[in-house]
Design a protein around this motif. Sequence first.
Motif, PDB file in Angstrom:
ATOM      1  N   THR A  64      31.204  17.832  52.679  1.00  0.00           N
ATOM      2  CA  THR A  64      32.426  18.252  51.995  1.00  0.00           C
ATOM      3  C   THR A  64      32.910  19.587  52.536  1.00  0.00           C
ATOM      4  O   THR A  64      34.093  19.763  52.856  1.00  0.00           O
ATOM      5  N   ARG A  65      32.000  20.537  52.655  1.00  0.00           N
ATOM      6  CA  ARG A  65      32.369  21.861  53.144  1.00  0.00           C
ATOM      7  C   ARG A  65      32.903  21.808  54.573  1.00  0.00           C
ATOM      8  O   ARG A  65      33.911  22.444  54.904  1.00  0.00           O
ATOM      9  N   LEU A  66      32.245  21.034  55.411  1.00  0.00           N
ATOM     10  CA  LEU A  66      32.654  20.942  56.817  1.00  0.00           C
ATOM     11  C   LEU A  66      34.032  20.289  56.961  1.00  0.00           C
ATOM     12  O   LEU A  66      34.892  20.788  57.694  1.00  0.00           O
ATOM     13  N   GLN A  67      34.222  19.183  56.269  1.00  0.00           N
ATOM     14  CA  GLN A  67      35.477  18.437  56.443  1.00  0.00           C
ATOM     15  C   GLN A  67      36.671  19.182  55.867  1.00  0.00           C
ATOM     16  O   GLN A  67      37.753  19.189  56.458  1.00  0.00           O
ATOM     17  N   ILE A  68      36.482  19.831  54.739  1.00  0.00           N
ATOM     18  CA  ILE A  68      37.604  20.549  54.125  1.00  0.00           C
ATOM     19  C   ILE A  68      37.916  21.837  54.886  1.00  0.00           C
ATOM     20  O   ILE A  68      39.069  22.285  54.937  1.00  0.00           O
ATOM     21  N   ALA A  69      36.914  22.424  55.512  1.00  0.00           N
ATOM     22  CA  ALA A  69      37.123  23.666  56.260  1.00  0.00           C
ATOM     23  C   ALA A  69      38.074  23.489  57.433  1.00  0.00           C
ATOM     24  O   ALA A  69      38.740  24.444  57.855  1.00  0.00           O
ATOM     25  N   VAL A  70      38.152  22.272  57.990  1.00  0.00           N
ATOM     26  CA  VAL A  70      38.983  22.063  59.186  1.00  0.00           C
ATOM     27  C   VAL A  70      40.422  21.668  58.857  1.00  0.00           C
ATOM     28  O   VAL A  70      41.210  21.379  59.759  1.00  0.00           O
ATOM     29  N   ILE A  71      40.785  21.665  57.587  1.00  0.00           N
ATOM     30  CA  ILE A  71      42.177  21.386  57.207  1.00  0.00           C
ATOM     31  C   ILE A  71      43.026  22.609  57.525  1.00  0.00           C
ATOM     32  O   ILE A  71      42.783  23.698  56.988  1.00  0.00           O
ATOM     33  N   HIS A  72      44.004  22.454  58.397  1.00  0.00           N
ATOM     34  CA  HIS A  72      44.818  23.604  58.830  1.00  0.00           C
ATOM     35  C   HIS A  72      46.250  23.543  58.299  1.00  0.00           C
ATOM     36  O   HIS A  72      46.915  24.577  58.218  1.00  0.00           O
ATOM     37  N   THR A  73      46.729  22.359  57.979  1.00  0.00           N
ATOM     38  CA  THR A  73      48.080  22.233  57.436  1.00  0.00           C
ATOM     39  C   THR A  73      48.027  22.388  55.916  1.00  0.00           C
ATOM     40  O   THR A  73      47.271  21.680  55.252  1.00  0.00           O
ATOM     41  N   PRO A  74      48.794  23.306  55.346  1.00  0.00           N
ATOM     42  CA  PRO A  74      48.753  23.532  53.896  1.00  0.00           C
ATOM     43  C   PRO A  74      49.012  22.257  53.094  1.00  0.00           C
ATOM     44  O   PRO A  74      49.910  21.481  53.426  1.00  0.00           O
ATOM     45  N   GLN A  75      48.210  22.059  52.079  1.00  0.00           N
ATOM     46  CA  GLN A  75      48.316  20.880  51.232  1.00  0.00           C
ATOM     47  C   GLN A  75      48.367  21.280  49.758  1.00  0.00           C
ATOM     48  O   GLN A  75      47.878  22.337  49.359  1.00  0.00           O
ATOM     49  N   ILE A  76      48.941  20.391  48.965  1.00  0.00           N
ATOM     50  CA  ILE A  76      48.853  20.484  47.508  1.00  0.00           C
ATOM     51  C   ILE A  76      48.150  19.231  47.021  1.00  0.00           C
ATOM     52  O   ILE A  76      48.517  18.113  47.400  1.00  0.00           O
ATOM     53  N   GLN A 198      33.054  13.191  45.673  1.00  0.00           N
ATOM     54  CA  GLN A 198      33.249  13.931  46.916  1.00  0.00           C
ATOM     55  C   GLN A 198      33.365  12.987  48.113  1.00  0.00           C
ATOM     56  O   GLN A 198      34.281  13.115  48.934  1.00  0.00           O
ATOM     57  N   LYS A 199      32.439  12.040  48.226  1.00  0.00           N
ATOM     58  CA  LYS A 199      32.403  11.130  49.368  1.00  0.00           C
ATOM     59  C   LYS A 199      33.681  10.309  49.478  1.00  0.00           C
ATOM     60  O   LYS A 199      34.276  10.195  50.561  1.00  0.00           O
ATOM     61  N   GLU A 200      34.125   9.742  48.356  1.00  0.00           N
ATOM     62  CA  GLU A 200      35.305   8.881  48.394  1.00  0.00           C
ATOM     63  C   GLU A 200      36.583   9.679  48.620  1.00  0.00           C
ATOM     64  O   GLU A 200      37.499   9.219  49.305  1.00  0.00           O
ATOM     65  N   PHE A 201      36.645  10.874  48.060  1.00  0.00           N
ATOM     66  CA  PHE A 201      37.832  11.708  48.274  1.00  0.00           C
ATOM     67  C   PHE A 201      37.924  12.134  49.733  1.00  0.00           C
ATOM     68  O   PHE A 201      39.017  12.184  50.321  1.00  0.00           O
ATOM     69  N   LEU A 202      36.788  12.412  50.353  1.00  0.00           N
ATOM     70  CA  LEU A 202      36.775  12.772  51.770  1.00  0.00           C
ATOM     71  C   LEU A 202      37.286  11.625  52.635  1.00  0.00           C
ATOM     72  O   LEU A 202      37.954  11.854  53.652  1.00  0.00           O
ATOM     73  N   GLU A 203      36.984  10.395  52.247  1.00  0.00           N
ATOM     74  CA  GLU A 203      37.449   9.236  52.999  1.00  0.00           C
ATOM     75  C   GLU A 203      38.973   9.155  52.965  1.00  0.00           C
ATOM     76  O   GLU A 203      39.614   8.794  53.964  1.00  0.00           O
ATOM     77  N   VAL A 204      39.565   9.482  51.819  1.00  0.00           N
ATOM     78  CA  VAL A 204      41.025   9.505  51.717  1.00  0.00           C
ATOM     79  C   VAL A 204      41.604  10.633  52.565  1.00  0.00           C
ATOM     80  O   VAL A 204      42.623  10.480  53.247  1.00  0.00           O
ATOM     81  N   LEU A 205      40.926  11.786  52.562  1.00  0.00           N
ATOM     82  CA  LEU A 205      41.381  12.917  53.360  1.00  0.00           C
ATOM     83  C   LEU A 205      41.379  12.597  54.850  1.00  0.00           C
ATOM     84  O   LEU A 205      42.262  13.042  55.598  1.00  0.00           O
TER      85      LEU A 205
END
Length: 208
Positions: A64-76, A198-205
């Motif tokens: 979770t930490r790794l995948q969310i850390a690489v988000i660079h485009t601002p999201q809501i 966490q796992k399923e939300f990451l799949e959507v991300l």
Amino acid sequence: MQHVDHAILKKSIGYQEYHALIEQLLSQSHYLSLKSIENDTHDTRLNLIRMERLDKTARMTAQTRLQIAVIHTPQIWLTLTEVWCCDAAQIVPTIQKMAALNDKIEHRLVFRDQHPELMDAFLTHGTRSIPLTIILEKKSLKVLGHWGPRPQELQAFVLDNLQDLNKIKDEQEHKTRTAEFLTKVQRWYAKDKTYSTQKEFLEVLKKA
């Protein structure tokens, strides 16, 4: 729905405001005394306890930490919820903790019953099931994906049990079986420790 209206965002609140609103409602005597929402009041009080527990104990996985850390485009991340929803008490704090891992992500909340047009664009098997989180590109409010109302394993369990409960005609038996069912749901969440969410939300991300 491809985009969310800016007017909806203007009516949204942050997680801390949501938390404070629940505390405020539970402190108001007229809210506590309304028999029409007696059960909702009981659920709301339990939900506050569940949220506070998860605020302290929920742990984000390394993935979770790794995948969310690489988000660079601002999201809501816009979550449809209600204070009496037992699933929301388990899911919303988890989404909040995930969003807090990256300052380019803003988590906002709106109430389902105040935004039927938004809810109806994201029905689950034809029902207004919550919580449901919509992932938006911040600048355009373009919908990138959505997830909810609960992890797939639990969702299957819930749907199967609701079918069985709907067949029970005796009122007292229905009440007893419903209470047992709801207890099993909360035990599932406790055992899972937010990992499925966490796992399923990451799949959507990933797809977003």
